[in-house]
Design a protein around this motif. Structure first.
Motif, mmCIF file in Angstrom:
data_model
loop_
_atom_site.group_PDB
_atom_site.id
_atom_site.type_symbol
_atom_site.label_atom_id
_atom_site.label_comp_id
_atom_site.label_asym_id
_atom_site.label_seq_id
_atom_site.Cartn_x
_atom_site.Cartn_y
_atom_site.Cartn_z
ATOM 1 N N GLN A 1 33.089 47.876 49.030
ATOM 2 C CA GLN A 1 32.967 47.882 47.568
ATOM 3 C C GLN A 1 33.551 46.607 46.945
ATOM 4 O OE1 GLN A 1 34.734 51.652 46.551
ATOM 5 N NE2 GLN A 1 32.771 52.454 45.804
ATOM 6 N N MET A 2 34.564 46.061 47.630
ATOM 7 C CA MET A 2 35.219 44.868 47.091
ATOM 8 C C MET A 2 34.494 43.569 47.473
ATOM 9 S SD MET A 2 39.151 45.758 47.712
ATOM 10 C CE MET A 2 39.655 44.098 47.823
ATOM 11 N N LEU A 3 33.674 43.681 48.528
ATOM 12 C CA LEU A 3 33.073 42.471 49.095
ATOM 13 C C LEU A 3 32.187 41.699 48.089
ATOM 14 C CD1 LEU A 3 33.132 41.098 51.871
ATOM 15 C CD2 LEU A 3 30.921 42.143 52.321
ATOM 16 N N LEU A 4 31.310 42.421 47.443
ATOM 17 C CA LEU A 4 30.375 41.765 46.522
ATOM 18 C C LEU A 4 31.093 41.107 45.342
ATOM 19 C CD1 LEU A 4 27.339 41.247 46.188
ATOM 20 C CD2 LEU A 4 27.311 43.232 44.653
ATOM 21 N N PRO A 5 31.995 41.869 44.653
ATOM 22 C CA PRO A 5 32.731 41.187 43.571
ATOM 23 C C PRO A 5 33.504 39.980 44.048
ATOM 24 C CG PRO A 5 33.116 43.544 43.478
ATOM 25 C CD PRO A 5 32.344 43.290 44.726
ATOM 26 N N LEU A 6 34.130 40.117 45.220
ATOM 27 C CA LEU A 6 34.915 38.987 45.754
ATOM 28 C C LEU A 6 34.028 37.781 46.050
ATOM 29 C CD1 LEU A 6 37.583 40.581 48.082
ATOM 30 C CD2 LEU A 6 38.001 39.130 46.108
ATOM 31 N N LEU A 7 32.867 38.101 46.654
ATOM 32 C CA LEU A 7 31.915 37.018 46.951
ATOM 33 C C LEU A 7 31.490 36.282 45.668
ATOM 34 C CD1 LEU A 7 29.457 38.293 49.683
ATOM 35 C CD2 LEU A 7 30.673 36.126 49.644
ATOM 36 N N ILE A 8 31.222 37.119 44.664
ATOM 37 C CA ILE A 8 30.815 36.527 43.374
ATOM 38 C C ILE A 8 31.951 35.680 42.811
ATOM 39 C CG2 ILE A 8 30.279 37.104 40.961
ATOM 40 C CD1 ILE A 8 28.626 39.459 42.076
ATOM 41 N N ILE A 9 33.159 36.236 42.839
ATOM 42 C CA ILE A 9 34.310 35.520 42.273
ATOM 43 C C ILE A 9 34.555 34.207 42.999
ATOM 44 C CG2 ILE A 9 36.840 35.650 42.013
ATOM 45 C CD1 ILE A 9 36.371 38.708 41.435
ATOM 46 N N ILE A 10 34.345 34.184 44.306
ATOM 47 C CA ILE A 10 34.618 32.951 45.063
ATOM 48 C C ILE A 10 33.421 31.990 45.002
ATOM 49 C CG2 ILE A 10 35.102 32.042 47.388
ATOM 50 C CD1 ILE A 10 36.573 34.853 47.801
ATOM 51 N N LEU A 11 32.228 32.547 45.229
ATOM 52 C CA LEU A 11 31.050 31.670 45.365
ATOM 53 C C LEU A 11 30.593 31.035 44.057
ATOM 54 C CD1 LEU A 11 28.654 33.279 47.973
ATOM 55 C CD2 LEU A 11 29.753 31.056 48.052
ATOM 56 N N ILE A 12 30.632 31.842 42.983
ATOM 57 C CA ILE A 12 30.094 31.303 41.719
ATOM 58 C C ILE A 12 30.887 30.103 41.211
ATOM 59 C CG2 ILE A 12 29.791 31.877 39.256
ATOM 60 C CD1 ILE A 12 28.226 34.267 40.176
ATOM 61 N N PRO A 13 32.212 30.133 41.202
ATOM 62 C CA PRO A 13 32.910 28.892 40.811
ATOM 63 C C PRO A 13 32.573 27.722 41.720
ATOM 64 C CG PRO A 13 34.404 30.730 40.719
ATOM 65 C CD PRO A 13 33.148 31.238 41.358
ATOM 66 N N VAL A 14 32.408 28.008 43.021
ATOM 67 C CA VAL A 14 32.036 26.938 43.960
ATOM 68 C C VAL A 14 30.674 26.363 43.563
ATOM 69 C CG1 VAL A 14 31.426 26.417 46.369
ATOM 70 C CG2 VAL A 14 33.440 27.815 45.867
#
Lengths: 189, 246
Positions: free
Chosen positions: B14-27
Motif C-alpha cells: 500500500q505504501m509502495l505506490l505513494p512512495l514511488l510517486i513521492i520519490i520519482l516525480i521530483p526526480v
C-alpha cells in the motif's frame, strides 16, 4: 485463584492488543498521509507540466507571429528602398551643410555692427570685411571730436564683448584740416 | 505467523505506490521540467530582444512610408539643387544671371575658375575641390548691396560670402564692391543599405537647416533662357506664332 488467574490473563491480553491496534492505526495513518502527499505531488507535477507546456506553446506561437511581423516589416522596408536611400542622402547633405548654413548672414551682421560703431555722419572711404570678423575701415575725413567718438565706441564695443581687439592704424592730416584714419578691428561672431 | 507476514506485505504494498510517486516525480521534475523552465526563461529573453527588433523594423517601415507620403524625393530634388553633388558651374551662372536681373545693379566681369569639375571615380577628394571660389565686382547703392548679399545667401547653389571690399565714393550714393564668394558642393558617400540599420534622425537644428534649404530660391535653366532675348529677332516669328497657337 482461578478467577485471579483469569483476570490476569484478560489483563495481559488487553495489554497485548492495545499496541497492535495502535500499530495498525499508525500504519493506516502513515499510508493515508503518504497517499495524500503522493497525490499532491502528482497533481502539482501534472499541473506544472501542463502550465509549462502551455506557456511554452504560447511563447512559440508568439515567436512565430514575431517572425511573421519581422518578415512583413523587412518586406515593407525593401519595397521602400528608394525612399530610404533618398532620406539617408538628405540627412547626409543637411549634416554636411549645417555649419555653412549656420554661418549665413554673419557678413551682413558685421556690416550692421560696423555701422553702429562709426561716428554719426561719417562715410568711410573703404571697408573690408571677412567671415572671421576681421574688419578694416578707412575713414577719409574725421574731426578730432569724431576720432574721440570712434575711440569711445571701440572701447565700448570691447567692454560689451562685441569686439575682440581694435587697432587704429595710420592717421594723416588732410588738406581740409581733417584726419584720414585707418581702423582695424576684430568683431566676435 | 503467515498472517502477520501477509499483513506486513500488504502494508508495504500500500505504501509502495505513494512512495514511488513521492520519490520519482521530483526526480522527473528536476530531470525534465527544470530544463524546460530554464529554456522558457531563455526563450522569453530572446523574445524580448526580438520584440524590440520588430518594433524598430516596424517603426522604420512606418517612417519610410510617411516619407513616401510626404514626398521626400521632391524635397531631395530641391536639396540637390541647393547642395549639389559636384560643381554645377552652369547652375551657378544661371543663378548669377538671374540675380543680376532682379537686383538692379551692375555686375562686372567676375573671376570664376571652376577647375576640376568631375573625376573618373565620381569622388572629389580634397576640400578645395568641394568649393568653387569666385569674385564678383558690383556697382550699386549700399542698400541694394546689402539686399544682394541677403539674396545670394538664399539662392541655390549654397553660396557663402567670404570677404567683401567696399569702396565708397564721396558725394555719390553708389558704392563699388568686390565680393569674394564661395559655392559649396557636397559629394554623397554611398553606403550599402542594411535593413536592420536604424535611420538617422534630424536634430531640431538640422530640421531648421532643412527648412532653410527648402526655402532657397531656385532659378531654372529654362527661366533664364526664356526671359533673355539675345541676338537678332526671328523674322519668321509673326508667321510661326499663329501656327503655334492653332
Amino acid at each position: 485463584m482461578e478467577k485471579k488467574i483469569n483476570s490476569k490473563n484478560f489483563l495481559s491480553k488487553s495489554i497485548n492488543l492495545l499496541p497492535e491496534e495502535k500499530e495498525v492505526e499508525f500504519w493506516q495513518k502513515l499510508i493515508k498521509v503518504l497517499k495524500r502527499i503522493a497525490f499532491f505531488i502528482f497533481f502539482a507535477f501534472l499541473l506544472a507540466t501542463l502550465l509549462i507546456f502551455s506557456y511554452s506553446w504560447r511563447l512559440s506561437s508568439y515567436d512565430t507571429s514575431l517572425e511573421k511581423r519581422v518578415a512583413q516589416a523587412k518586406m515593407k522596408i525593401n519595397s521602400l528602398r528608394e525612399e530610404e536611400e533618398t532620406y539617408r542622402a538628405l540627412v547626409q547633405k543637411i549634416r554636411a551643410a549645417g555649419e555653412i548654413l549656420n554661418s549665413q548672414g554673419t557678413i551682413i551682421q558685421f556690416l550692421i555692427e560696423v555701422d553702429s560703431l562709426m561716428p554719426s555722419g561719417v562715410l568711410p572711404l573703404s571697408l573690408e570685411i571677412d567671415q572671421t570678423g576681421q574688419i578694416r575701415v578707412t575713414l577719409p575725413s574725421l574731426s578730432l571730436e569724431q576720432i574721440e567718438t570712434l575711440n569711445q565706441n571701440l572701447k565700448k564695443g570691447i567692454s560689451e564683448g562685441k569686439i575682440a581687439k581694435a587697432k587704429i592704424g595710420g592717421i594723416s592730416k588732410t588738406e581740409e584740416g581733417q584726419y584720414k584714419i585707418d581702423v582695424d578691428f576684430q568683431l566676435k561672431r | 505467523m503467515s498472517i502477520k507476514i501477509s499483513s506486513d506485505f500488504k502494508k508495504i504494498y500500500q505504501m509502495l505506490l505513494p512512495l514511488l510517486i513521492i520519490i520519482l516525480i521530483p526526480v522527473l521534475a528536476i530531470k525534465f521540467l527544470l530544463p524546460k523552465v530554464s529554456q522558457i526563461f531563455q526563450h522569453q529573453r530572446q523574445l524580448k530582444i526580438d520584440e524590440t527588433e520588430v518594433i524598430k523594423l516596424e517603426t522604420k517601415a512606418d517612417f519610410l512610408e510617411k516619407q513616401k507620403e510626404n514626398n521626400v524625393k521632391a524635397d531631395f530634388e530641391k536639396v540637390l539643387i541647393v547642395l549639389p553633388n559636384e560643381k554645377d558651374v552652369a547652375g551657378l551662372l544661371i543663378a548669377l544671371e538671374n540675380l543680376r536681373k532682379t537686383a538692379a545693379m551692375k555686375i562686372g566681369n567676375f573671376g570664376l575658375r571652376p577647375g576640376l569639375v568631375a573625376t573618373d571615380s565620381g569622388e572629389l577628394k580634397s576640400q578645395t575641390e568641394e568649393e568653387l571660389q569666385f569674385s564678383l565686382p558690383i556697382t550699386s547703392s549700399y542698400q541694394n548691396l546689402v539686399q544682394f548679399l541677403e539674396t545670394i545667401e538664399k539662392t541655390a547653389p549654397l553660396t557663402s560670402v567670404e570677404r567683401i571690399g567696399i569702396d565708397f565714393q564721396a558725394g555719390k550714393e553708389e558704392v563699388k564692391a568686390n565680393l569674394f564668394l564661395k559655392t559649396h558642393y557636397f559629394p554623397l558617400n554611398q553606403e550599402p543599405l542594411i535593413i536592420e540599420n536604424p535611420l538617422p534622425e534630424f536634430s531640431p537644428e538640422e530640421k531648421e537647416s532643412l527648412d532653410k534649404v527648402l526655402s532657397f530660391q531656385v532659378f531654372s535653366y529654362q527661366s533664364s533662357l526664356l526671359e533673355d532675348k539675345i541676338g537678332k529677332e526671328n523674322p519668321f516669328q509673326p508667321l510661326v506664332t499663329p501656327l503655334l497657337q492653332e
